[in-house]
Design an enzyme around this catalytic site. Structure first.
Site, PDB file in Angstrom:
ATOM      1  N   ARG A  45       0.817  -1.223   0.000  1.00 24.71           N
ATOM      2  CA  ARG A  45       0.000   0.000   0.000  1.00 24.71           C
ATOM      3  C   ARG A  45       0.851   1.273   0.000  1.00 24.71           C
ATOM      4  O   ARG A  45       0.455   2.273  -0.593  1.00 24.71           O
ATOM      5  CB  ARG A  45      -0.952  -0.007   1.193  1.00 24.71           C
ATOM      6  N   ASP A 154     -16.275   8.702  10.521  1.00 26.53           N
ATOM      7  CA  ASP A 154     -15.114   7.864  10.200  1.00 26.53           C
ATOM      8  C   ASP A 154     -13.873   8.726  10.383  1.00 26.53           C
ATOM      9  O   ASP A 154     -13.959   9.959  10.301  1.00 26.53           O
ATOM     10  CB  ASP A 154     -15.196   7.337   8.761  1.00 26.53           C
TER      11      ASP A 154
HETATM   12  C1  LIG Z   1     -13.719  -2.365   7.944  1.00 23.29           C
HETATM   13  S1  LIG Z   1     -14.421  -0.747   7.919  1.00 23.29           S
HETATM   14  C2  LIG Z   1     -15.954  -1.058   8.763  1.00 23.29           C
HETATM   15  C3  LIG Z   1     -17.117  -0.374   8.083  1.00 23.29           C
HETATM   16  C4  LIG Z   1     -18.487  -0.691   8.672  1.00 23.29           C
HETATM   17  N1  LIG Z   1     -18.574  -0.308  10.061  1.00 23.29           N
HETATM   18  C5  LIG Z   1     -18.841  -2.141   8.482  1.00 23.29           C
HETATM   19  O1  LIG Z   1     -18.787  -2.917   9.451  1.00 23.29           O
HETATM   20  O2  LIG Z   1     -19.157  -2.536   7.382  1.00 23.29           O
HETATM   21  C6  LIG Z   1     -13.432   0.054   9.192  1.00 23.29           C
HETATM   22  C7  LIG Z   1     -13.502   1.574   9.158  1.00 23.29           C
HETATM   23  O3  LIG Z   1     -12.948   2.063  10.379  1.00 23.29           O
HETATM   24  C8  LIG Z   1     -12.306   3.298  10.108  1.00 23.29           C
HETATM   25  N2  LIG Z   1     -11.366   3.582  11.216  1.00 23.29           N
HETATM   26  C9  LIG Z   1     -10.151   3.032  11.461  1.00 23.29           C
HETATM   27  N3  LIG Z   1      -9.620   3.565  12.558  1.00 23.29           N
HETATM   28  C10 LIG Z   1     -10.509   4.461  13.039  1.00 23.29           C
HETATM   29  C11 LIG Z   1     -10.527   5.331  14.174  1.00 23.29           C
HETATM   30  N4  LIG Z   1      -9.499   5.403  15.028  1.00 23.29           N
HETATM   31  N5  LIG Z   1     -11.616   6.124  14.363  1.00 23.29           N
HETATM   32  C12 LIG Z   1     -12.654   6.075  13.497  1.00 23.29           C
HETATM   33  N6  LIG Z   1     -12.700   5.275  12.411  1.00 23.29           N
HETATM   34  C13 LIG Z   1     -11.632   4.476  12.200  1.00 23.29           C
HETATM   35  C14 LIG Z   1     -11.649   3.071   8.755  1.00 23.29           C
HETATM   36  O4  LIG Z   1     -11.368   4.300   8.103  1.00 23.29           O
HETATM   37  C15 LIG Z   1     -12.707   2.218   8.041  1.00 23.29           C
HETATM   38  O5  LIG Z   1     -13.546   3.011   7.237  1.00 23.29           O
END
Ligand SMILES: C[S@@+](CC[C@H](N)C(=O)[O-])C[C@H]1O[C@@H](n2cnc3c(N)ncnc32)[C@H](O)[C@@H]1O
Length: 284
Positions: A45, A154
């Site tokens: 990445r 997010d």
């Molecule tokens: C795998 S996705 C999950 C999306 C959705 N909640 C689902 O279950 O389908 C994880 C998301 O968490 C966000 N993320 C990662 N670290 C974070 C943080 N410290 N605070 C808020 N969001 C975060 C990422 O940008 C990403 O969009």
């Protein structure tokens, strides 16, 4: 040394030292615990970023991101290393629970003029909050006239722009019930493969940047929180802190929905009690 430092034919050399610098920054910025088994992912990445910046080495890249003033590149780093996988009506039992158990009383309250708030924390490209909105609109097509709102947050501003746009490949809409798809999505002019969600659905949702591991600029109370498939990337201490913060902002009898491989642990587990598969209820 990592595999990428030993191989001679790789484009850039990623040493253990570089990996540790990147892992430290990503932990500080987002709470994400990167273990060395993620070396291949980090390499693939971030080489894109090195090329985009026309850098010659990971050392140069580490020098850039080590300076906290380079906020823009730290944002790119975060976007590159976070996992945004999501889809409409993911983990469908949560939406069934919302439709059958939680939703009807929330809608009754909202129709009586009461304030009702839901939160999709870590909403990625928007499929989760839109699935929440669609589930509730199916129960109450007049939802936009009530005081029910969904906050969707997010850490990644780039993914939030996608969420706000609400445009998706037609093939990504398959899990959405046909009646809702027909009513709330339309073709994007000039691109037969893209569909856009209606302004009526968008109007129920506020998209905001929010880092779960920094102080939260929200106080609640929230009647339902979806925080799914994100704390799995945090270390245990950070995860438990996040659960405790949720226990403080979820209304009495409000619900927390979490990811399929997650579990509420630590002090919050005395307050947030299991109420279904990966569903918890605030017992206070
Ligand atoms: C795998 S996705 C999950 C999306 C959705 N909640 C689902 O279950 O389908 C994880 C998301 O968490 C966000 N993320 C990662 N670290 C974070 C943080 N410290 N605070 C808020 N969001 C975060 C990422 O940008 C990403 O969009």
């Amino acid at each position: 040394m990592t595999a990428f430092a030993e191989q001679e034919d790789v484009e850039f050399v990623l040493t253990d030292k570089h990996f540790r610098i990147i892992a430290k920054i990503i932990r500080e910025e987002a709470g994400i615990a990167l273990s060395p088994i993620k070396t291949t992912l980090v390499y693939s990445r971030l080489t894109k970023r090195l090329r985009a910046l026309e850098l010659e080495s990971f050392q140069q890249y580490c020098d850039i991101i080590s300076d906290p003033k380079n906020k823009e590149e730290r944002r790119h780093l975060l976007s590159a290393l976070t996992t945004n996988v999501t889809h409409f009506f993911r983990e469908p039992h949560h939406f069934k629970h919302l439709a059958d158990v939680t939703g009807p009383s929330l809608i009754d309250r909202a129709r009586r003029g009461e304030r009702v708030r839901l939160w999709s924390a870590a909403c990625s490209s928007g499929q989760e909050p839109y699935s929440l909105a669609l589930t509730l609109l199916k129960l109450a097509p007049d939802l936009a006239d009530t005081n029910l709102k969904i906050l969707a947050t997010d850490i990644d501003p780039k993914i939030l722009d996608q969420a706000r746009n609400g445009e998706y490949e037609k093939s990504l809409l398959e899990k959405i019930p046909g009646d809702l798809r027909a009513r709330y999505f339309s073709r994007v002019t000039g691109n037969g493969e893209l569909r856009v969600i209606s302004d009526e659905v968008k109007s129920l949702i506020s998209f905001r940047t929010l880092n779960l591991v920094r102080p939260w600029p929200v106080s609640g109370p929230f009647d339902a929180v979806f925080c799914r498939n994100v704390v799995i990337y945090f270390d245990e201490k950070t995860e438990q802190k996040v659960w405790s913060q949720f226990s403080n902002v979820i209304a009495p009898n409000g619900h927390l929905y979490i990811g399929h491989s997650e579990r509420v642990t630590g002090p919050a587990s005395n307050v947030l009690l299991p109420d279904g598969v990966t569903i918890y209820k605030n017992s206070c």
